[in-house]
Each structure stands twice: as C-alpha cells, then as structure tokens.
Scaffold this motif. Structure first.
Motif, PDB file in Angstrom:
ATOM      1  N   ARG A  98       0.856  -1.185   0.000  1.00 30.80           N
ATOM      2  CA  ARG A  98       0.000   0.000   0.000  1.00 30.80           C
ATOM      3  C   ARG A  98       0.889   1.231   0.000  1.00 30.80           C
ATOM      4  O   ARG A  98       1.733   1.393   0.871  1.00 30.80           O
ATOM      5  CB  ARG A  98      -0.933   0.029   1.212  1.00 30.80           C
ATOM      6  CG  ARG A  98      -1.856   1.272   1.181  1.00 30.80           C
ATOM      7  CD  ARG A  98      -2.932   1.226   2.242  1.00 30.80           C
ATOM      8  NE  ARG A  98      -2.393   1.367   3.581  1.00 30.80           N
ATOM      9  CZ  ARG A  98      -3.161   1.425   4.687  1.00 30.80           C
ATOM     10  NH1 ARG A  98      -4.473   1.337   4.580  1.00 30.80           N
ATOM     11  NH2 ARG A  98      -2.603   1.543   5.874  1.00 30.80           N
ATOM     12  N   ASN A  99       0.712   2.069  -1.023  1.00 25.56           N
ATOM     13  CA  ASN A  99       1.463   3.322  -1.143  1.00 25.56           C
ATOM     14  C   ASN A  99       0.473   4.401  -1.564  1.00 25.56           C
ATOM     15  O   ASN A  99       0.170   4.560  -2.748  1.00 25.56           O
ATOM     16  CB  ASN A  99       2.594   3.184  -2.158  1.00 25.56           C
ATOM     17  CG  ASN A  99       3.479   4.424  -2.220  1.00 25.56           C
ATOM     18  OD1 ASN A  99       3.057   5.516  -1.840  1.00 25.56           O
ATOM     19  ND2 ASN A  99       4.699   4.253  -2.707  1.00 25.56           N
ATOM     20  N   ASN A 100      -0.049   5.128  -0.583  1.00 23.86           N
ATOM     21  CA  ASN A 100      -1.093   6.109  -0.864  1.00 23.86           C
ATOM     22  C   ASN A 100      -0.619   7.234  -1.775  1.00 23.86           C
ATOM     23  O   ASN A 100      -1.423   7.837  -2.497  1.00 23.86           O
ATOM     24  CB  ASN A 100      -1.632   6.693   0.446  1.00 23.86           C
ATOM     25  CG  ASN A 100      -2.368   5.651   1.276  1.00 23.86           C
ATOM     26  OD1 ASN A 100      -2.948   4.722   0.729  1.00 23.86           O
ATOM     27  ND2 ASN A 100      -2.320   5.791   2.595  1.00 23.86           N
ATOM     28  N   SER A 101       0.683   7.521  -1.765  1.00 25.51           N
ATOM     29  CA  SER A 101       1.194   8.633  -2.567  1.00 25.51           C
ATOM     30  C   SER A 101       1.059   8.384  -4.061  1.00 25.51           C
ATOM     31  O   SER A 101       1.015   9.329  -4.854  1.00 25.51           O
ATOM     32  CB  SER A 101       2.660   8.909  -2.219  1.00 25.51           C
ATOM     33  OG  SER A 101       3.481   7.826  -2.625  1.00 25.51           O
ATOM     34  N   ILE A 102       0.999   7.104  -4.464  1.00 23.63           N
ATOM     35  CA  ILE A 102       0.829   6.785  -5.887  1.00 23.63           C
ATOM     36  C   ILE A 102      -0.494   6.072  -6.146  1.00 23.63           C
ATOM     37  O   ILE A 102      -0.731   5.554  -7.238  1.00 23.63           O
ATOM     38  CB  ILE A 102       2.001   5.934  -6.417  1.00 23.63           C
ATOM     39  CG1 ILE A 102       2.121   4.604  -5.654  1.00 23.63           C
ATOM     40  CG2 ILE A 102       3.305   6.703  -6.347  1.00 23.63           C
ATOM     41  CD1 ILE A 102       3.153   3.653  -6.247  1.00 23.63           C
ATOM     42  N   GLY A 103      -1.363   6.030  -5.127  1.00 22.25           N
ATOM     43  CA  GLY A 103      -2.676   5.432  -5.299  1.00 22.25           C
ATOM     44  C   GLY A 103      -2.665   3.932  -5.432  1.00 22.25           C
ATOM     45  O   GLY A 103      -3.552   3.346  -6.073  1.00 22.25           O
ATOM     46  N   LEU A 104      -1.668   3.268  -4.823  1.00 26.13           N
ATOM     47  CA  LEU A 104      -1.558   1.812  -4.914  1.00 26.13           C
ATOM     48  C   LEU A 104      -1.992   1.165  -3.609  1.00 26.13           C
ATOM     49  O   LEU A 104      -1.501   1.524  -2.535  1.00 26.13           O
ATOM     50  CB  LEU A 104      -0.121   1.397  -5.230  1.00 26.13           C
ATOM     51  CG  LEU A 104       0.164  -0.109  -5.254  1.00 26.13           C
ATOM     52  CD1 LEU A 104      -0.605  -0.788  -6.383  1.00 26.13           C
ATOM     53  CD2 LEU A 104       1.657  -0.369  -5.400  1.00 26.13           C
TER      54      LEU A 104
END
Length: 201
Positions: free
Chosen positions: A78-84
């Motif tokens: 989960r990487n909110n900065s890239i919407g993943l």
C-alpha cells in the motif's frame, strides 16, 4: 512424482528454478503469472494479477539466509502517494511477530498464521525454500516445502491488482538472498506438495 522431480536436480542446497517452471507448465492448472527472474529489490517487478479470483495460490521459491530486519514482505503493497493498494500483502516474516509467517490486510490487521498439525510457523530462514500462500474457502493457508504449516481462519486473502509489486517490499536482504521464482494460480485442485526444486541440506 518425487523421483521424477528429483532427476537432474543440482547439488544439495541449490535451487533449480528451471525444473520448477517446467513442472508448473505441465500442471492441469497452469499459472496465470510465472516469474523466474531474480528479485531482490523493493517493488522490483510489477505483475498483473487482475485475472485472479476465488481460490488462488501464490507460490514462491525464495532464499533468505537470516533475519535482517524483523519484517519481510514479498508481494503486495500500500502506497497512498501513488494510489496503490493491493489490499493484502504476503509476508515471509510478519511485522512484530517474532519471526512468524503472516499476511497483512491493509486497514484491518497484521495477521500471523496459526500453526496446524503441530507444525512450525517460524519464518524458514536458512536454506532455500518452496512456500505457498493459498486462499481456500473462507480461510488462508501457508505451505512450506509441501506441508501445510499454518492457517488464518475466516480470512481469505486475494491479491489481484493489475500492478501488484513483487519484490522485497518491506525488509532488508543481502547478496544472493531474494525471490527466485513466483507463480500465481487459480483454483489449484491438486494436493499441495513440494515441487522438490530444492534439495535440503
């Protein structure tokens, strides 16, 4: 099958990814995704798992000699900065578990597998290992070298993001440590057995 797969294997303690990949191609349920390149970096390869649904297995050939970081995630992120957000991540070692196999459902829980049949859910550091994370019914299972060692009851994991990161997504490895093979398979009906692509020391 054991004898067949033993033929032509390398020296003791060495992995034969080619033999494993050939075996995968001969199974009734062939992989939706098969990776045989060496993976030892964060999010090193983006793989499309969008075709996966229902009961699935995520199979790995890995070698991690020792615990270097008390946490080791090998699929999903989960990487909110890239919407993943792959919803789940599979963990060779769950965070803050004292060296146990696990799976994280983001926003819900960091699950550690519960041992079954007297087996150990300790992260199998040391020799190369064949490991399978399997969603079956409403549960999730983990198998090590052909033996079910653990289960998460009431939680059926599914990672089917079209840009799922395969890699050392959390944790630290060195040298030849990493992922040597990966396969994602729908509805594998056969009994889980070790592919015997690894000879134990």
């Amino acid at each position: 099958m054991w004898a067949t797969l033993q033929q032509g294997l390398p020296a003791q303690g060495v992995m034969n990814v080619t033999t494993w990949a050939q075996h995968q191609a001969q199974m009734a349920s062939t992989p939706e995704v098969l990776v045989t390149s060496f993976i030892n970096q964060p999010s090193q390869q983006s793989i499309d798992l969008n075709a996966l649904s229902g009961e699935v297995s995520y199979e790995f050939i890995v070698h991690f000699a020792t615990d270097r970081s008390n946490s080791l995630a090998i699929l999903g992120l989960r990487n909110n900065s890239i919407g993943l957000n792959t919803v789940w991540s599979l963990r060779f070692e769950q965070y803050s578990s004292n060296g146990k196999l696990g799976a994280t459902k983001y926003g819900a829980a960091d699950h550690t597998f519960t041992a079954v049949n007297g087996q150990s859910i300790n992260s199998p550091y040391g020799d190369p290992v064949h490991i399978v994370f399997l969603a079956r019914g409403s549960n999730s299972e983990v198998w090590v070298n052909g033996v079910q060692v653990g289960q998460i009851s009431g939680q059926s994991m599914l990672i089917n993001d079209p840009a799922t990161p395969l890699g050392i997504n959390e944790g630290t490895v060195q040298g030849v440590e990493g992922i040597y093979g990966f396969a994602a398979i729908i509805a594998r009906c056969r009994r889980m057995k070790s592919q015997q692509v690894i000879k134990k020391r």
